[in-house]
Design a protein around this motif. Structure first.
Motif, PDB file in Angstrom:
ATOM      1  N   SER A  21      20.200  -6.675 -72.240  1.00 11.39           N
ATOM      2  CA  SER A  21      21.027  -5.795 -72.613  1.00 11.39           C
ATOM      3  C   SER A  21      20.745  -4.075 -72.446  1.00 11.39           C
ATOM      4  N   TRP A  22      21.612  -2.978 -72.739  1.00 12.21           N
ATOM      5  CA  TRP A  22      21.304  -1.785 -72.584  1.00 12.21           C
ATOM      6  C   TRP A  22      20.114  -1.581 -73.346  1.00 12.21           C
ATOM      7  N   GLU A  23      20.232  -1.873 -74.911  1.00  9.87           N
ATOM      8  CA  GLU A  23      18.784  -1.838 -75.530  1.00  9.87           C
ATOM      9  C   GLU A  23      17.910  -2.301 -74.518  1.00  9.87           C
ATOM     10  N   CYS A  55      19.181   5.650 -63.442  1.00  7.60           N
ATOM     11  CA  CYS A  55      18.021   5.913 -64.632  1.00  7.60           C
ATOM     12  C   CYS A  55      18.132   7.044 -65.773  1.00  7.60           C
ATOM     13  N   ASP A  56      17.579   6.768 -66.512  1.00  8.90           N
ATOM     14  CA  ASP A  56      17.029   8.040 -68.074  1.00  8.90           C
ATOM     15  C   ASP A  56      15.640   8.285 -67.928  1.00  8.90           C
ATOM     16  N   TYR A  57      15.284   9.471 -68.529  1.00 11.96           N
ATOM     17  CA  TYR A  57      14.730   9.907 -69.375  1.00 11.96           C
ATOM     18  C   TYR A  57      14.985   9.554 -70.790  1.00 11.96           C
ATOM     19  N   ARG A  65      14.317   6.428 -81.927  1.00 15.47           N
ATOM     20  CA  ARG A  65      15.163   5.338 -80.989  1.00 15.47           C
ATOM     21  C   ARG A  65      16.265   6.620 -80.315  1.00 15.47           C
ATOM     22  N   PRO A  66      16.714   6.486 -78.566  1.00 13.68           N
ATOM     23  CA  PRO A  66      17.604   6.641 -78.099  1.00 13.68           C
ATOM     24  C   PRO A  66      18.664   6.732 -77.817  1.00 13.68           C
ATOM     25  N   MET A  67      19.261   5.423 -79.221  1.00 12.44           N
ATOM     26  CA  MET A  67      20.249   5.396 -79.046  1.00 12.44           C
ATOM     27  C   MET A  67      21.029   5.666 -80.537  1.00 12.44           C
ATOM     28  N   TRP A  68      22.851   6.072 -80.383  1.00 11.70           N
ATOM     29  CA  TRP A  68      23.726   6.131 -80.905  1.00 11.70           C
ATOM     30  C   TRP A  68      23.725   5.255 -82.299  1.00 11.70           C
ATOM     31  N   GLU A  69      22.451   4.224 -82.563  1.00 10.78           N
ATOM     32  CA  GLU A  69      22.659   3.409 -83.667  1.00 10.78           C
ATOM     33  C   GLU A  69      22.389   3.552 -84.204  1.00 10.78           C
ATOM     34  N   ASP A  70      20.570   4.640 -83.872  1.00  2.00           N
ATOM     35  CA  ASP A  70      19.576   5.125 -84.779  1.00  2.00           C
ATOM     36  C   ASP A  70      19.826   5.454 -86.142  1.00  2.00           C
ATOM     37  N   VAL A 120      18.094  12.635 -69.997  1.00  2.00           N
ATOM     38  CA  VAL A 120      19.164  13.185 -68.944  1.00  2.00           C
ATOM     39  C   VAL A 120      18.973  11.613 -68.444  1.00  2.00           C
ATOM     40  N   ASN A 121      20.001  11.559 -67.660  1.00  2.00           N
ATOM     41  CA  ASN A 121      21.207  10.440 -66.758  1.00  2.00           C
ATOM     42  C   ASN A 121      21.673  11.012 -66.275  1.00  2.00           C
ATOM     43  N   ILE A 122      20.325   9.891 -64.682  1.00  2.00           N
ATOM     44  CA  ILE A 122      20.642  10.817 -63.708  1.00  2.00           C
ATOM     45  C   ILE A 122      21.574   9.279 -62.638  1.00  2.00           C
ATOM     46  N   ARG A 123      23.025  10.097 -62.152  1.00  2.00           N
ATOM     47  CA  ARG A 123      24.184   8.895 -61.470  1.00  2.00           C
ATOM     48  C   ARG A 123      24.585  10.052 -60.520  1.00  2.00           C
ATOM     49  N   ASN A 124      25.004   8.837 -59.952  1.00  2.00           N
ATOM     50  CA  ASN A 124      26.075   9.128 -58.657  1.00  2.00           C
ATOM     51  C   ASN A 124      27.164   9.923 -58.832  1.00  2.00           C
ATOM     52  N   LYS A 125      27.179  10.435 -59.420  1.00  2.00           N
ATOM     53  CA  LYS A 125      28.523  10.539 -60.166  1.00  2.00           C
ATOM     54  C   LYS A 125      28.388  12.025 -60.739  1.00  2.00           C
ATOM     55  N   GLY A 126      27.502  12.101 -61.038  1.00  2.00           N
ATOM     56  CA  GLY A 126      27.060  13.451 -61.120  1.00  2.00           C
ATOM     57  C   GLY A 126      25.821  13.491 -62.486  1.00  2.00           C
ATOM     58  N   ASP A 127      24.844  14.176 -62.338  1.00  2.00           N
ATOM     59  CA  ASP A 127      23.722  13.955 -63.367  1.00  2.00           C
ATOM     60  C   ASP A 127      24.111  14.870 -64.440  1.00  2.00           C
ATOM     61  N   LYS A 128      23.656  14.508 -65.838  1.00  3.89           N
ATOM     62  CA  LYS A 128      24.137  15.028 -67.253  1.00  3.89           C
ATOM     63  C   LYS A 128      22.672  14.987 -68.206  1.00  3.89           C
ATOM     64  N   ILE A 129      22.824  16.198 -68.607  1.00  7.58           N
ATOM     65  CA  ILE A 129      21.865  16.218 -69.640  1.00  7.58           C
ATOM     66  C   ILE A 129      22.606  16.244 -70.957  1.00  7.58           C
ATOM     67  N   VAL A 131      21.409  17.113 -75.153  1.00  7.05           N
ATOM     68  CA  VAL A 131      20.785  17.273 -76.127  1.00  7.05           C
ATOM     69  C   VAL A 131      21.358  16.828 -77.924  1.00  7.05           C
ATOM     70  N   TRP A 132      20.710  15.798 -78.614  1.00  2.42           N
ATOM     71  CA  TRP A 132      20.693  15.036 -79.445  1.00  2.42           C
ATOM     72  C   TRP A 132      21.171  15.891 -80.975  1.00  2.42           C
ATOM     73  N   THR A 133      21.761  16.354 -81.970  1.00  2.00           N
ATOM     74  CA  THR A 133      21.271  16.351 -83.178  1.00  2.00           C
ATOM     75  C   THR A 133      21.973  15.648 -83.916  1.00  2.00           C
ATOM     76  N   LYS A 172      35.133   5.628 -76.470  1.00  2.00           N
ATOM     77  CA  LYS A 172      35.556   5.875 -75.233  1.00  2.00           C
ATOM     78  C   LYS A 172      35.253   6.059 -74.439  1.00  2.00           C
ATOM     79  N   SER A 173      34.505   4.763 -74.186  1.00  2.00           N
ATOM     80  CA  SER A 173      33.998   3.877 -72.719  1.00  2.00           C
ATOM     81  C   SER A 173      34.869   4.196 -71.951  1.00  2.00           C
ATOM     82  N   GLY A 174      34.773   4.190 -71.088  1.00  2.00           N
ATOM     83  CA  GLY A 174      34.982   4.755 -69.634  1.00  2.00           C
ATOM     84  C   GLY A 174      35.746   6.514 -69.607  1.00  2.00           C
TER      85      GLY A 174
HETATM   86  P1  M7G Z   1      25.537   6.289 -70.050  1.00  2.37           P
HETATM   87  O1  M7G Z   1      24.556   5.561 -69.642  1.00  2.37           O
HETATM   88  O2  M7G Z   1      25.639   7.428 -71.667  1.00  2.37           O
HETATM   89  O3  M7G Z   1      26.762   7.236 -69.460  1.00  2.37           O
HETATM   90  O4  M7G Z   1      26.282   4.838 -70.799  1.00  2.37           O
HETATM   91  P2  M7G Z   1      26.920   6.777 -67.691  1.00  2.37           P
HETATM   92  O5  M7G Z   1      28.940   5.760 -68.451  1.00  2.37           O
HETATM   93  O6  M7G Z   1      27.554   7.750 -67.049  1.00  2.37           O
HETATM   94  O7  M7G Z   1      26.292   6.277 -67.208  1.00  2.37           O
HETATM   95  C1  M7G Z   1      26.822   3.904 -70.125  1.00  2.37           C
HETATM   96  C2  M7G Z   1      26.723   2.540 -71.100  1.00  2.37           C
HETATM   97  O8  M7G Z   1      25.620   2.537 -71.809  1.00  2.37           O
HETATM   98  C3  M7G Z   1      27.769   2.960 -72.444  1.00  2.37           C
HETATM   99  O9  M7G Z   1      29.247   2.686 -71.937  1.00  2.37           O
HETATM  100  C4  M7G Z   1      27.222   2.356 -73.264  1.00  2.37           C
HETATM  101  O10 M7G Z   1      27.690   0.525 -73.048  1.00  2.37           O
HETATM  102  C5  M7G Z   1      25.936   1.743 -72.812  1.00  2.37           C
HETATM  103  N1  M7G Z   1      25.382   2.577 -73.826  1.00  2.37           N
HETATM  104  C6  M7G Z   1      24.787   4.069 -73.549  1.00  2.37           C
HETATM  105  N2  M7G Z   1      24.317   5.627 -74.535  1.00  2.37           N
HETATM  106  C7  M7G Z   1      24.188   6.485 -75.205  1.00  2.37           C
HETATM  107  C8  M7G Z   1      24.091   4.210 -75.718  1.00  2.37           C
HETATM  108  C9  M7G Z   1      23.297   3.920 -76.746  1.00  2.37           C
HETATM  109  O11 M7G Z   1      23.513   4.960 -77.498  1.00  2.37           O
HETATM  110  N3  M7G Z   1      23.764   2.201 -77.443  1.00  2.37           N
HETATM  111  C10 M7G Z   1      24.021   1.362 -77.199  1.00  2.37           C
HETATM  112  N4  M7G Z   1      24.222   0.375 -77.725  1.00  2.37           N
HETATM  113  N5  M7G Z   1      24.573   1.413 -75.716  1.00  2.37           N
HETATM  114  C11 M7G Z   1      24.939   2.294 -75.225  1.00  2.37           C
END
Ligand code: M7G
Length: 183
Positions: A21-23, A55-57, A65-70, A120-129, A131-133, A172-174
């Motif tokens: 899983s992503w987590e 990949c991400d750092y 934790r580097p997650m929305w849910e934290d 930092v997200n390394i992505r083919n479509k363009g990298d992203k950085i 800063v989470w508050t 709003k994934s996508g």
């Molecule tokens: P991304 O890696 O932030 O960007 O999100 P990307 O679309 O450019 O690759 C990709 C997918 O990773 C999201 O649609 C989620 O399924 C999952 N994901 C990303 N983040 C930051 C989270 C998170 O904080 N929590 C959970 N549960 N999934 C996440």
């Protein structure tokens, strides 16, 4: 003796493994709380631009934790810097290092407590950085953090960056998430 930081920071690494899983793909690398240990770590790991696509750092305060849910992130959002493809060689590593230094150096002064970490997200479509508050409803804090971020990265005034609430990103994934603040 080593030079202590205000906070303890944890580096995370994300690598996409389809069987997990992503987590589960978020791996805690190490934590540090001195300037010297930061440089030891930084000099020992790959630059962001050398990571594989997908990949991400993440660097977050220890315990977050580097997650929305934290708990620390769930009412928050991020200032997002979308890089053009060509910026991977030009700007990515400089931006990321500057952000790491802003975090560990508490560069946001009285608003530094509202900063949870950065990704930092390394992505083919363009990298992203990002800063989470911690709290998207604290407008003054969010704006001041964004203003300083832009200043520290030398992003031209005319280039507008946006702040997005994690709950909006989550739902709003996508497609693109609306900006709640811009600077
Ligand atoms: P991304 O890696 O932030 O960007 O999100 P990307 O679309 O450019 O690759 C990709 C997918 O990773 C999201 O649609 C989620 O399924 C999952 N994901 C990303 N983040 C930051 C989270 C998170 O904080 N929590 C959970 N549960 N999934 C996440």
């Amino acid at each position: 003796i080593k030079h202590p930081l205000q906070n303890i920071w944890t580096l995370w690494y994300y690598e996409n493994d389809r069987n997990r899983s992503w987590e589960e793909n978020q791996r805690e690398i190490t934590s540090f709380d001195t300037v010297e240990d930061f440089w030891g770590l930084y000099n020992h790991i790959k630059a962001a631009s050398e990571l594989r696509q997908g990949c991400d750092y993440s660097l977050f305060k220890k315990g977050v934790r580097p997650m929305w849910e934290d708990e620390a992130n769930k009412h928050g959002g991020r200032w997002l810097i979308n890089l053009e493809k060509k910026q991977r060689t030009l700007d990515l590593d400089n931006f990321w290092l500057e952000i790491l230094l802003c975090l560990i150096g508490e560069a946001f002064d009285e608003y530094s407590d509202d900063v949870c970490g950065a990704v930092v997200n390394i992505r083919n479509k363009g990298d992203k950085i990002g800063v989470w508050t911690a709290d998207a409803s604290r407008g003054q804090s969010v704006m001041e953090i964004g203003r300083r971020l832009k200043e520290r990265l030398n992003i031209p005034q005319k280039v507008i960056i946006g702040y997005q609430i994690h709950k909006d990103t989550m739902n709003k994934s996508g497609s693109v998430t609306k900006n709640t603040y811009t600077i």
